[in-house]
Design a protein around this motif. Structure first.
Motif, PDB file in Angstrom:
ATOM      1  N   THR A 487       0.831  -1.210   0.000  1.00  0.00           N
ATOM      2  CA  THR A 487       0.000   0.000   0.000  1.00  0.00           C
ATOM      3  C   THR A 487       0.858   1.249   0.000  1.00  0.00           C
ATOM      4  OG1 THR A 487      -1.694  -1.204   1.242  1.00  0.00           O
ATOM      5  CG2 THR A 487      -1.861   1.191   1.206  1.00  0.00           C
ATOM      6  N   ARG A 488       1.862   1.274   0.842  1.00  0.00           N
ATOM      7  CA  ARG A 488       2.736   2.446   0.900  1.00  0.00           C
ATOM      8  C   ARG A 488       3.421   2.685  -0.443  1.00  0.00           C
ATOM      9  NH1 ARG A 488       5.637   4.044   6.367  1.00  0.00           N
ATOM     10  NH2 ARG A 488       3.835   4.003   7.732  1.00  0.00           N
ATOM     11  N   PHE A 489       3.867   1.609  -1.063  1.00  0.00           N
ATOM     12  CA  PHE A 489       4.545   1.774  -2.350  1.00  0.00           C
ATOM     13  C   PHE A 489       3.574   2.282  -3.408  1.00  0.00           C
ATOM     14  CE2 PHE A 489       5.990   0.144  -6.489  1.00  0.00           C
ATOM     15  CZ  PHE A 489       7.212   0.797  -6.563  1.00  0.00           C
ATOM     16  N   MET A 502      -2.609   6.930   7.471  1.00  0.00           N
ATOM     17  CA  MET A 502      -1.718   6.764   8.615  1.00  0.00           C
ATOM     18  C   MET A 502      -1.513   5.275   8.859  1.00  0.00           C
ATOM     19  SD  MET A 502      -3.130   9.710  11.228  1.00  0.00           S
ATOM     20  CE  MET A 502      -4.799   9.061  11.192  1.00  0.00           C
ATOM     21  N   PHE A 503      -0.255   4.922   9.099  1.00  0.00           N
ATOM     22  CA  PHE A 503       0.099   3.517   9.287  1.00  0.00           C
ATOM     23  C   PHE A 503       0.715   3.327  10.667  1.00  0.00           C
ATOM     24  CE2 PHE A 503       0.133   4.141   4.747  1.00  0.00           C
ATOM     25  CZ  PHE A 503      -0.389   2.977   4.232  1.00  0.00           C
ATOM     26  N   GLU A 504       0.436   2.201  11.230  1.00  0.00           N
ATOM     27  CA  GLU A 504       1.137   1.755  12.430  1.00  0.00           C
ATOM     28  C   GLU A 504       1.673   0.355  12.143  1.00  0.00           C
ATOM     29  OE1 GLU A 504      -1.198   1.882  15.931  1.00  0.00           O
ATOM     30  OE2 GLU A 504      -1.746   3.990  15.714  1.00  0.00           O
ATOM     31  N   PRO A 505       2.975   0.119  12.379  1.00  0.00           N
ATOM     32  CA  PRO A 505       3.934   1.065  12.927  1.00  0.00           C
ATOM     33  C   PRO A 505       4.320   2.131  11.904  1.00  0.00           C
ATOM     34  CG  PRO A 505       5.066  -0.938  12.306  1.00  0.00           C
ATOM     35  CD  PRO A 505       3.606  -1.192  12.092  1.00  0.00           C
ATOM     36  N   SER A 506       4.657   3.307  12.364  1.00  0.00           N
ATOM     37  CA  SER A 506       5.019   4.408  11.476  1.00  0.00           C
ATOM     38  C   SER A 506       6.520   4.570  11.338  1.00  0.00           C
ATOM     39  CB  SER A 506       4.431   5.714  12.018  1.00  0.00           C
ATOM     40  OG  SER A 506       4.909   5.957  13.332  1.00  0.00           O
TER      41      SER A 506
END
Length: 707
Positions: A487-489, A502-506
């Motif tokens: 997802t981040r990519f 917002m993601f955890e862990p960040s």
């Protein structure tokens, strides 16, 4: 005996006849027992030679060092040729008593008797030196007065004896002979450790100084002998070796990769921004100079820069513009080598000492990537950077980065939207390269860790509750971590504003390209949520993914997240998650989500991945003193040893450890120790003796040998 020795001149005075006649007559008188010395013009009896042969033997038979024959021959008043021939015959004889034990070397003028006892002493010296050091140099052998033949290896084997010498381990270098068992084998563990830690190895602390100081020997040793003697699994050939005056340095492949990501890419990015700014400013200055040059002065002296008069000069303007821009230096250049070296030493401080020991300064502003262009900058760290990065590749990366930055500047000038991404142009390209390089391993890890719950499902090895725990642990750990990074990519690739999700862990990199390595023990709990809208209203993450990502990318990502338990996202819907659905959907949708097909693991890839995992975990366990880390690593290594299955996650010290202790290959003592360790970790009372026992189990190659 009276005529034991008579010179021809004296005989000539007694007998008035020709020389040949005299000799013949004397032979007749002596009954054939006379010997003619034509070179010295003398006649002797055989008794004369026998007496001197006996005296010669007496002088030589007690010799322990080489004895020149000339002084002895002169003392005995003997003929040179006869004496050497006599000694040679005594040495050749092997039967009878009183024969000489040695050899004659040299011609008549320099003949020397070399006793066997002296040769044996020389060979013992060579043997003792070779066995104690693991090598022997030609210089040492010749210092003993020994001339080495065509084969140095054959000579060393003769000195050491054939019975206990392994032919495969005796290796001939240009100026020495080494025992690979003593010189190369100790490198194996240290190379493995450097590879697992992604670090370097200073070979000065391991290899003999005499080998390091000989350029021909050290090159052949590290470029040919070591790679051929070490197993390919060690990975020595994948690393980089730097040989410098009096030393050598090994850089692991993992360290080289880190050097690129943590050193060269940030420096190239900073350099490209600065260089692009310089080029853009030079272009602007050239255009400004051209504009002033083409201004028109009116009849009243007014300077005209617009209007019909300038329209007539349109072609001239374009031509002049090209001429002025041609004067601008737009060469991309290359990031200074000194900056790369300085940054590398900050990342690996141990390299500074190696560089400083070689005398050249660590800071060298004149250092060049290509020494042939001028002053090159000496020393191992400079050469390491040249070897790892490759000047031609660095130049291409700099050219590409500068062009990307110039395009970015021009796009900004023209008002083209660039999205919310803050990274430089080169970093964006590098992130994609990093993601592509690690994506296959990430896919392999998912499949390897899914193997245990898949194997247990429907069987009688574990109860349903344990299997359910392992399923959920996989989804909440490995699977959700994989989804988060995808997802981040995707968000980064499509330039979605970083503040929406917002993601955890960040703590992990925001680009998603930093997949965990193969030695991962536990995964952080993943949670995906969205920031509120500008009006303060909340929004759900999965529908928002479908909105902000183009085409089917957001849709497929949302479906992938729906395969995970509902507590992985800020979602009102309760979902248990489904491991089989996750694996199926990941295989089908990765190409759409990130542009790369999901990599299916095969037996060869799995074998290599399991080997790498065991090697990294072993190195971690050896260096660890933390009770939790030791028990986790031991559990993983033992389960892999007896079941050949990779395990990781929060259930390591729960369900997995229980299953391990119930395995037939784990005896009662080992089981009791592992469970006791788990109890003491909970109570925070793990003793040192217990830690050492558990660590010993984890490092063992055969756990069944413990009784």
């Amino acid at each position: 005996s009276v005529l034991s020795k008579g010179r021809m001149e004296r005989l000539s005075r007694l007998f008035d006849c020709e020389t040949t006649v005299r000799i013949a007559n004397l032979h007749s008188l002596g009954g054939g027992g006379m010997a003619t010395r034509r070179t010295r013009r003398e006649l002797v009896t055989s008794m004369y030679d026998d007496v001197r042969a006996k005296l010669m033997k007496e002088k030589l038979e007690s010799a322990e060092e080489p004895a020149p024959l000339a002084p002895i021959i002169q003392e005995l008043m003997w003929d040179d040729e006869a004496a050497q021939e006599c000694v040679a015959k005594l040495c050749e004889s092997t039967n009878g008593n009183g024969m000489l034990n040695g050899t004659v070397k040299g011609n008549i003028a320099s003949a020397t008797f070399v006793p066997h006892v002296y040769v044996q002493k020389q060979r013992r010296s060579v043997e003792e030196y070779f066995r104690s050091n693991g090598y022997v140099t030609v210089a040492f052998i010749t210092s003993l007065g020994v001339t080495v033949g065509a084969s140095k290896v054959s000579f060393v084997r003769e000195c050491c004896g054939q019975s206990d010498m392994d032919d495969d381990n005796i290796v001939e270098l240009p100026n020495s002979v080494i025992n690979a068992k003593d010189i190369v084998s100790p490198l194996e563990g240290l190379i493995e450790e450097a590879n697992s830690l992604r670090s370097f190895l200073d070979l000065r602390t391991i290899l003999p100084e005499v080998l390091l100081s000989n350029e021909d020997d050290i090159h052949e040793l590290l470029e040919e002998t070591v790679p051929s003697k070490l197993s390919e699994d060690i990975g020595f050939s994948k690393g980089t070796v730097v040989i410098y005056d009096g030393g050598a340095l090994y850089c692991s492949a993992g360290m080289a990769k880190n050097m690129e990501s943590k050193t060269s890419i940030p420096l190239i990015e900073a350099y490209s921004k600065q260089r692009a700014k310089e080029i853009d400013e030079a272009r602007s200055a050239a255009r400004h100079k051209k504009k002033k040059k083409l201004s028109v002065v009116g009849e009243d002296g007014e300077i005209i820069t617009t209007g019909a008069k300038l329209k007539k000069s349109k072609k001239l303007v374009r031509r002049e513009d090209d001429d002025y821009l041609a004067l601008v230096d737009e060469s991309p250049g290359i990031v200074p080598l000194n900056e790369v070296v300085t940054s590398l030493v900050e990342e690996y401080p141990g390299l500074a000492e190696i560089q400083e020991n070689c005398m050249p300064p660590l800071v060298d502003d004149e250092a060049l990537w290509d020494p042939e262009e001028g002053y090159g900058g000496a020393g191992p760290v400079f050469e390491l950077c040249r070897k790892v990065f490759n000047p031609s590749k660095i130049a291409k990366k700099c050219a590409r980065a500068v062009k990307l930055e110039l395009d970015k500047i021009e796009s900004t000038r023209q008002g083209v939207a660039l999205g919310g991404r803050k990274a430089g142009a080169l970093k964006a390209a590098s992130i994609e390269e990093s993601f592509e390089a690690s994506f296959a391993d990430a896919c392999y890890l998912v499949q390897m860790l899914a193997k245990l719950p898949q194997t247990l499902e429907g069987g009688d090895i574990a109860d349903e509750e344990s299997v359910a725990k392992l399923h959920r642990d996989f989804l909440m750990g490995c699977a959700s971590d994989f989804a988060r990074r995808l997802t981040r990519f995707a968000l980064y690739k499509h330039q979605v504003d970083e503040g929406i999700f917002m993601f955890e862990p960040s703590s992990t990199s925001a680009n998603g390209g930093d997949f965990p390595d193969m030695a991962v023990r536990v995964f952080p709990r993943t949670f995906l949520s969205c920031a509120p809208k500008e009006d303060g209203n909340s929004r759900e993450p999965l529908p928002t993914l479908r909105e902000v990502l183009p085409g089917s990318v957001g849709v497929e990502l949302a479906r992938l997240w729906k395969c995970l338990p509902g507590d992985c996202t800020d979602d009102p819907h309760v979902r248990p998650g489904n491991m089989d659905e996750f694996l199926r959907h990941a295989e089908e949708s990765c190409l759409i989500i990130c542009g790369l097909p999901y990599k299916k693991i095969n037996k060869k890839a799995e074998k290599k991945a399991m080997f790498d995992r065991r090697k990294q975990l072993t190195a971690l366990l050896e260096a660890s003193s933390e009770p939790m880390e030791i028990l986790q690593s031991t559990t993983i290594l033992l389960y892999q040893q007896i079941k050949n299955i990779a395990v990781a996650g929060d259930e390591l010290l729960g369900t997995v450890l229980d299953m391990l202790c119930n395995a037939k290959k784990i005896n009662g003592v080992v089981k009791q120790t592992l469970l006791e360790m788990r109890d003491q970790i909970v109570q925070e009372e793990a003793g040192n003796d217990l830690l050492m026992s558990v660590k010993e189990y984890g490092l063992s190659r055969d756990i069944t040998s413990y009784e």
